[in-house]
Design a protein around this motif. Structure first.
Motif, short mmCIF file in Angstrom:
data_model
loop_
_atom_site.label_atom_id
_atom_site.label_comp_id
_atom_site.label_asym_id
_atom_site.label_seq_id
_atom_site.Cartn_x
_atom_site.Cartn_y
_atom_site.Cartn_z
N LEU A 76 -0.67 -62.16 -26.16
CA LEU A 76 -0.44 -60.73 -26.07
C LEU A 76 -1.74 -59.95 -25.89
N GLN A 77 -2.77 -60.33 -26.60
CA GLN A 77 -4.06 -59.63 -26.48
C GLN A 77 -4.65 -59.82 -25.08
N GLU A 78 -4.46 -61.01 -24.52
CA GLU A 78 -4.94 -61.29 -23.16
C GLU A 78 -4.20 -60.43 -22.14
N VAL A 79 -2.90 -60.29 -22.31
CA VAL A 79 -2.08 -59.49 -21.39
C VAL A 79 -2.50 -58.03 -21.43
N LEU A 80 -2.73 -57.50 -22.62
CA LEU A 80 -3.02 -56.08 -22.78
C LEU A 80 -4.51 -55.74 -22.67
N ARG A 81 -5.35 -56.74 -22.45
CA ARG A 81 -6.79 -56.53 -22.43
C ARG A 81 -7.23 -55.47 -21.41
N ASN A 82 -6.67 -55.48 -20.21
CA ASN A 82 -7.07 -54.54 -19.16
C ASN A 82 -6.10 -53.38 -18.99
N ALA A 83 -5.19 -53.21 -19.92
CA ALA A 83 -4.24 -52.10 -19.82
C ALA A 83 -4.98 -50.78 -19.93
N PRO A 84 -4.70 -49.81 -19.05
CA PRO A 84 -5.38 -48.53 -19.15
C PRO A 84 -5.03 -47.79 -20.44
N GLU A 85 -3.83 -48.00 -20.94
CA GLU A 85 -3.43 -47.38 -22.21
C GLU A 85 -2.45 -48.31 -22.90
N ARG A 86 -2.63 -48.48 -24.19
CA ARG A 86 -1.73 -49.33 -24.97
C ARG A 86 -0.91 -48.46 -25.90
N LEU A 87 0.34 -48.83 -26.04
CA LEU A 87 1.22 -48.22 -27.02
C LEU A 87 1.77 -49.35 -27.87
N GLY A 88 1.20 -49.57 -28.99
CA GLY A 88 1.63 -50.68 -29.84
C GLY A 88 1.39 -51.99 -29.15
N ASP A 89 2.46 -52.77 -28.96
CA ASP A 89 2.35 -54.06 -28.28
C ASP A 89 2.76 -53.97 -26.82
N GLY A 90 2.63 -52.78 -26.20
CA GLY A 90 3.05 -52.62 -24.81
C GLY A 90 2.09 -51.76 -24.03
N PHE A 91 2.43 -51.55 -22.76
CA PHE A 91 1.63 -50.73 -21.86
C PHE A 91 2.03 -49.27 -22.02
N GLY A 92 1.07 -48.38 -22.00
CA GLY A 92 1.34 -46.96 -21.96
C GLY A 92 1.42 -46.51 -20.52
N VAL A 93 2.44 -45.73 -20.17
CA VAL A 93 2.60 -45.24 -18.80
C VAL A 93 2.80 -43.74 -18.83
N PRO A 94 2.46 -43.04 -17.74
CA PRO A 94 2.65 -41.60 -17.71
C PRO A 94 4.13 -41.24 -17.80
N GLN A 95 4.40 -40.14 -18.45
CA GLN A 95 5.77 -39.65 -18.57
C GLN A 95 6.18 -39.05 -17.23
N ILE A 96 7.36 -39.41 -16.73
CA ILE A 96 7.80 -38.89 -15.44
C ILE A 96 8.94 -37.88 -15.58
N LEU A 97 9.57 -37.81 -16.72
CA LEU A 97 10.63 -36.84 -16.96
C LEU A 97 10.14 -35.84 -17.99
N ALA A 98 10.56 -34.61 -17.81
CA ALA A 98 10.20 -33.58 -18.79
C ALA A 98 10.88 -33.90 -20.11
N PRO A 99 10.26 -33.59 -21.22
CA PRO A 99 10.90 -33.84 -22.52
C PRO A 99 12.26 -33.15 -22.59
N GLY A 100 13.25 -33.87 -23.05
CA GLY A 100 14.60 -33.33 -23.19
C GLY A 100 15.46 -33.47 -21.95
N SER A 101 14.88 -33.84 -20.80
CA SER A 101 15.69 -34.01 -19.60
C SER A 101 16.27 -35.41 -19.57
N THR A 102 17.28 -35.60 -18.75
CA THR A 102 17.91 -36.92 -18.62
C THR A 102 17.78 -37.37 -17.18
N ALA A 103 17.79 -38.66 -16.99
CA ALA A 103 17.71 -39.23 -15.64
C ALA A 103 19.01 -38.92 -14.91
N PRO A 104 18.93 -38.78 -13.57
CA PRO A 104 20.14 -38.47 -12.78
C PRO A 104 21.16 -39.57 -12.82
#
Length: 104
Positions: A76-104
């Motif tokens: 797991l540490q090897e996988v996340l070593r080059n991640a631009p942002e980490r969130l716990g044990d996963g990758f952090g990604v930019p939010q694409i939906l406004a808070p409170g909105s739902t996907a179509p």
């Protein structure tokens, strides 16, 4: 076989059943095109295929497959070593939906 196995009455009946509105000026052209399709299908249907074995591919080529082998996955540490942002044990990604909105 008749010259136009697909006639205007057949087109109008199918349009009614399919709830399609077809412009009057388009109907003669459409009848001619659909007649051609029906004639080609009749020609294919009349082809003798009794000696032709059924196939599921156009060619007999086989895809090379390998055996499934269980191997250890990356650390797991090897996988996340080059991640631009980490969130716990996963990758952090930019939010694409406004808070409170739902996907179509």
């Amino acid at each position: 076989m008749s010259e136009h196995p697909f006639d205007l009455a057949t087109l109008e009946r199918l349009a009614l059943l399919a709830r399609l509105k077809i412009a009057a000026d388009k109907k003669p052209s459409l009848v001619k095109q659909l007649s051609s399709v029906v004639e080609h299908m009749a020609q294919i249907e009349s082809t003798d295929l009794h000696d032709v074995p059924p196939t599921d591919h156009a060619s007999a080529a086989q895809s090379p497959l390998r055996e499934d082998v269980v191997v250890p996955s990356l650390d797991l540490q090897e996988v996340l070593r080059n991640a631009p942002e980490r969130l716990g044990d996963g990758f952090g990604v930019p939010q694409i939906l406004a808070p409170g909105s739902t996907a179509p």
